[in-house]
Design an enzyme around this catalytic site. Structure first.
Site, PDB file in Angstrom:
ATOM      1  N   GLU A  16      39.238 134.173  72.879  1.00 34.12           N
ATOM      2  CA  GLU A  16      37.945 134.584  72.335  1.00 34.12           C
ATOM      3  C   GLU A  16      38.064 135.123  70.907  1.00 34.12           C
ATOM      4  OE1 GLU A  16      36.261 137.224  75.361  1.00 34.12           O
ATOM      5  OE2 GLU A  16      35.346 135.486  76.339  1.00 34.12           O
ATOM      6  N   GLU A  33      29.994 143.981  84.958  1.00 29.43           N
ATOM      7  CA  GLU A  33      29.496 143.150  83.858  1.00 29.43           C
ATOM      8  C   GLU A  33      28.555 142.063  84.364  1.00 29.43           C
ATOM      9  OE1 GLU A  33      32.541 141.216  81.515  1.00 29.43           O
ATOM     10  OE2 GLU A  33      31.084 139.982  80.448  1.00 29.43           O
ATOM     11  N   ASP A  74      35.491 134.017  85.067  1.00 31.78           N
ATOM     12  CA  ASP A  74      35.318 135.346  84.476  1.00 31.78           C
ATOM     13  C   ASP A  74      34.525 136.294  85.372  1.00 31.78           C
ATOM     14  OD1 ASP A  74      35.448 137.377  82.689  1.00 31.78           O
ATOM     15  OD2 ASP A  74      34.079 136.531  81.212  1.00 31.78           O
TER      16      ASP A  74
HETATM   17  C1  GCV Z   1      36.799 142.376  76.518  1.00 29.69           C
HETATM   18  C2  GCV Z   1      34.474 138.377  79.000  1.00 29.69           C
HETATM   19  C3  GCV Z   1      33.639 139.534  78.577  1.00 29.69           C
HETATM   20  C4  GCV Z   1      34.166 140.156  77.287  1.00 29.69           C
HETATM   21  C5  GCV Z   1      35.630 140.545  77.514  1.00 29.69           C
HETATM   22  C6  GCV Z   1      36.400 139.300  77.921  1.00 29.69           C
HETATM   23  C7  GCV Z   1      37.846 139.620  78.249  1.00 29.69           C
HETATM   24  O1  GCV Z   1      34.313 137.306  78.114  1.00 29.69           O
HETATM   25  O2  GCV Z   1      32.312 139.140  78.421  1.00 29.69           O
HETATM   26  O3  GCV Z   1      33.388 141.273  76.985  1.00 29.69           O
HETATM   27  O4  GCV Z   1      36.189 141.118  76.363  1.00 29.69           O
HETATM   28  O5  GCV Z   1      35.813 138.738  79.070  1.00 29.69           O
HETATM   29  O6  GCV Z   1      38.109 139.885  79.407  1.00 29.69           O
HETATM   30  O7  GCV Z   1      38.672 139.618  77.363  1.00 29.69           O
END
Ligand code: GCV
Length: 655
Positions: free
Chosen positions: A257, A358, A330
């Site tokens: 990411e 989340e 995720d």
């Molecule tokens: C900390 C997902 C979440 C992100 C998170 C990422 C990860 O994409 O939406 O907020 O980033 O996972 O676990 O690295």
């Protein structure tokens, strides 16, 4: 007398909350122990054990004894006449034994004739805070970071809570780490926190930014094979250990990411992880290297962590642990387990669960997560894992987690990390008895907790659906979200693939072949639409609308019923809680009731938005024998919750 009468009248007007119970704000978590003695704290971990017992234990004399031969931080608790002896090989073991004894007292269990022997299953039981230097918490729903201006009282409570459930490590900052996490100023702050947590047997870890040598150190590269880079890390690590002699190590999100990583310099994950491991090794530190990687150019997102990490199996240093999320995508309400767990045989691995919700209704929905983690362990044997990490749901809200019942997920994480064989039901029982008062509440609310995860799956994403959340946040439904220019794997249609034929992602051998990443036996089960578990059906198959389900219904009808079941379940949760009014203090009663009302309304919103949208493809009627949507699709497509609502549910909710 006059005052008692007035307060009774006030409570009466407020509506029959438990008038005898003092209003509680949740700040004491599950440690609602009455002080028996005010004692001066004794230093050291053993001192903490003695202090806790002297302050809260109501029974006869307790002796703490150092005894070799008890593995890890395990302990025994034995009754010897009126005396109780807690024995352990380590001070941490004595502390865990002390908390066990206090738990027995608080849950009203027998505290005589004890003959208990316990040891932690995983050596590392770690919270991951996704806390940023500015005090925000990524995916946090309980206020600001508790580490922003660490308040000693709050830190003490945090440490006690963790130690009471066996958590022995905490990563202080977000995996999306800023290079400044390693600045002198940040390290001084980390030292301050480490000093406060040490007496409770908790070690501190840090997330690092892989490009720190460039962005903090001013070097031209962060190539892990460059000598200057290695020296930079060596010096940095030496500085850390000078400040924090028991520092645990690094957590790393690399080439994921947009975060930097070794691939930016033509190196592999193993090159990057092993370089850091080499630098930490002389200090007994570890590297927790995350396998959460995916990019839009490649294949099915669910395949990618496996594709990238499997070729590296056996190439990692022995103090590297690969940290893998429980599922391949995720933290969805339901995913199959990540196939890396059964495929990587020569690499130490740990599981990352997400305690913060989340994708499961943030701090607004009552969703007890232990059954989900239990489900994971029914596929992945804990013996194959080194450690367990959980993304914390903790903030500076008075009740720590935003929802009183979200505390149970923090609690359950610690208890399962101590012993993954504990059932989610046992843990719920324990937690309820400590967090509330009175037998009347335990049975009905335990049932609510036990049903809550499946209810959430039902009203959000039943039958294997996943990632159909609103763009920009992960709270409500937006299965139609697909604006031009947004990468496909960040839009719901990529995952649900609704069309006139059916619904779901074909991951069979004829589709993305994701099933092949699982052991043969499971691959065969998942690959066949008739043997695939129905709760993962659209995860692995593009299911025709008229496919016949085990219930005898068509797939479309079943989908409709699942959504409707979810809505009805949330209404039952609310009704059950309403009936708990006489047994709960007023404050917590009202706060939980408020949240359950939000949850019941949100469930309706999920059902209506998803069914009305999918109906544009299925062209089939909503079955007669269920509640019909109360909204229309246009209305649902226009409705957006304010982002602040998701990030800070306390700011109120209007619809
Ligand atoms: C900390 C997902 C979440 C992100 C998170 C990422 C990860 O994409 O939406 O907020 O980033 O996972 O676990 O690295």
């Amino acid at each position: 007398m006059k005052r008692t009468l007035i307060s009774a009248l006030v409570l009466l007007l407020a509506g029959w909350c438990n008038a005898d119970a003092k209003c509680e704000d949740g700040s004491r978590l599950w440690l609602r122990l009455d002080t028996t003695n005010a004692v001066k704290a004794i230093t050291g971990v053993k001192g903490t054990a003695m202090t806790e017992l002297q302050t809260y234990w109501k029974g006869g004399p307790v002796t703490l004894k150092r005894q070799k031969g008890i593995a890890n931080d395990g302990y025994t608790i034995k009754s010897q006449g009126k005396k109780t002896v807690i024995a352990a090989a380590t001070d941490a073991g004595l502390l865990y034994g002390a908390y066990h004894l206090l738990r027995l007292q608080q849950t009203g269990q027998q505290t005589a004739l004890l003959d208990i022997s316990e040891r932690p299953f995983f050596d590392l039981r770690i919270l991951n805070h996704w806390d940023n230097p500015n005090g925000t918490c990524e995916r946090g729903f309980a206020g600001k970071s508790i580490f922003l201006n660490p308040d000693p009282k709050r830190m003490k409570m945090y440490a006690r809570a963790n130690a009471s459930i066996g958590i022995n490590g905490t990563v202080l900052n977000n995996v999306n780490a800023k290079p400044e996490a390693l600045s002198d100023e940040s390290l001084k702050k980390a030292k301050g926190i480490a000093d406060q947590l040490r007496p409770y047997g908790i070690r501190v870890y840090l997330s690092i930014n892989f490009a720190s040598p460039i962005r903090l150190g001013g070097l031209p590269t962060a190539d892990p094979l460059n000598a200057d880079v290695v020296n930079w890390w060596k010096k940095k690590v030496n500085d850390i250990y000078r400040l924090i002699p028991d520092f645990g190590g690094f957590l790393v999100k690399a080439n994921s990411e947009g975060e930097p990583g070794p691939q930016d310099f033509g190196r592999s994950h193993a090159d990057g992880a092993n370089m850091l491991a080499g630098v930490l090794k002389p200090h007994n530190g570890v590297v927790m290297w995350r396998a959460f990687v995916y990019n839009p150019q490649s294949s099915d997102r669910a395949n990618q962590a496996y594709e990238e990490f499997m070729p590296l199996d056996g190439q990692f240093a022995d103090n590297v642990i690969i940290q893998v999320k429980n599922g391949p995508v995720d933290f969805q309400p339901r995913e199959p387990y990540s196939p890396l767990f059964t495929a990587m045989k020569k690499t130490p691995m740990m599981v990352e669960f997400q305690i913060t919700q989340e994708y499961l209704g943030a701090a607004n929905h009552l969703v007890y997560l232990a059954p989900m983690w239990e489900e994971f362990f029914s596929f992945v044997k804990p013996a194959g894992l080194k450690a367990m990490a959980g993304v914390a749901n903790i903030g500076d809200d008075t009740n720590w987690c935003g929802h009183h019942f979200a505390q149970s997920n923090w609690y359950a994480f610690g208890r399962q990390a101590w012993n993954p064989a504990l059932t989610s039901e046992q843990i719920a029982d324990e937690w309820l008895r400590q967090t509330f008062t009175g037998e009347e509440l335990v049975r009905p609310m335990k049932q609510v907790m036990m049903d809550s995860r499946e209810a959430c799956v039902n009203y959000m994403m039943p039958l294997g659906l996943h990632h159909i959340f609103a763009g920009g946040h992960h709270y409500g439904p937006e299965p139609w979200y697909k604006p031009a220019g947004v990468r496909a794997d960040w839009t719901p249609p990529y995952y649900h693939k609704a069309d006139s034929i059916g619904l779901g992602f074909d991951r069979t051998v004829n589709g993305s072949a994701n099933v092949k990443q699982y052991p043969d036996e499971l691959c065969n089960i998942y690959n066949n639409i008739n043997s695939c578990p129905e709760n993962l059906l659209t995860w692995f198959h593009h299911v025709p609308w008229d496919f016949r389900m085990k219930s005898g219904r068509t797939f479309w009808d079943e989908l409709c019923h699942k959504y409707d079941d979810g809505v009805k379940q949330t209404r039952r949760f609310l009704a059950t809680w309403d009936a708990m009014k006489p047994y709960v203090d007023c404050k917590r009663f009202k706060e939980v009731q408020h949240k359950l009302r939000i949850q019941a309304r949100d469930a309706e919103w999920w059902r209506d938005a998803c069914l009305l949208y999918f109906q544009t493809f299925s062209k089939r009627p909503i079955p007669q024998d269920m509640d019909h949507p109360v909204h229309n699709l246009d209305e649902m497509m226009k409705f957006r919750i304010p982002i602040t609502m998701y990030e800070n549910p306390e700011c109120g909710y209007t619809k």
